[in-house]
Design a protein around this motif. Structure first.
Motif, mmCIF file in Angstrom:
data_model
loop_
_atom_site.group_PDB
_atom_site.id
_atom_site.type_symbol
_atom_site.label_atom_id
_atom_site.label_comp_id
_atom_site.label_asym_id
_atom_site.label_seq_id
_atom_site.Cartn_x
_atom_site.Cartn_y
_atom_site.Cartn_z
ATOM 1 N N ARG A 96 0.839 -1.200 0.000
ATOM 2 C CA ARG A 96 0.000 0.000 0.000
ATOM 3 C C ARG A 96 0.871 1.245 0.000
ATOM 4 N N PRO A 97 0.630 2.189 -0.910
ATOM 5 C CA PRO A 97 1.436 3.412 -0.898
ATOM 6 C C PRO A 97 1.095 4.277 0.300
ATOM 7 N N GLY A 98 2.007 5.103 0.666
ATOM 8 C CA GLY A 98 1.769 6.024 1.769
ATOM 9 C C GLY A 98 2.536 5.621 3.007
ATOM 10 N N PRO A 99 2.381 6.401 4.058
ATOM 11 C CA PRO A 99 3.121 6.108 5.292
ATOM 12 C C PRO A 99 2.625 4.814 5.936
ATOM 13 N N THR A 100 3.528 4.132 6.587
ATOM 14 C CA THR A 100 3.169 2.907 7.282
ATOM 15 C C THR A 100 3.136 3.153 8.774
ATOM 16 N N ARG A 101 2.413 2.315 9.473
ATOM 17 C CA ARG A 101 2.317 2.436 10.920
ATOM 18 C C ARG A 101 3.536 1.772 11.556
#
Length: 106
Positions: A96-101
């Motif tokens: 998934r693109p975007g920041p990761t937790r």
């Protein structure tokens, strides 16, 4: 238990739709505004047919935009987008693109 009884009897819970936030309503509204403005310009202003090959471009374009607006608004009215009541939160996904937790503290 009451939910199971209701579903067995065939009674449906009210559906929540996107309503005014449906993009088709927004597009239809904008096309309708531009269509009405061009229709009025085609009817009441100088058509200046020399530049357009003898046709009233404002009138015909306004009419086409008004029809397109009616199609978008009718489409949104006849087939509304149903918003689900509950959506599961997205898990951390490496694809998934975007920041990761991040786990733990930082």
């Amino acid at each position: 238990m009451a939910d199971n009884d209701r579903s067995r009897q065939g009674a449906r819970a009210p559906r929540k739709t996107a309503g005014a936030f449906d993009i088709r309503n927004i597009i239809g509204l904008l096309l309708g505004i531009y269509g009405v403005l061009l229709l009025l310009a085609g009817l009441f202003m100088d058509p200046d047919k020399d530049k357009t090959g003898g046709i009233n471009a404002n009138l015909w374009t306004g009419l086409a935009l008004a029809v397109a607006s009616a199609v978008f608004l009718g489409w949104a009215r006849l087939r509304p987008i149903v918003v689900p009541e509950h959506v599961e939160p997205a898990e951390t996904d490496p694809t998934r693109p975007g920041p990761t937790r991040r786990g733990g503290s930082h």
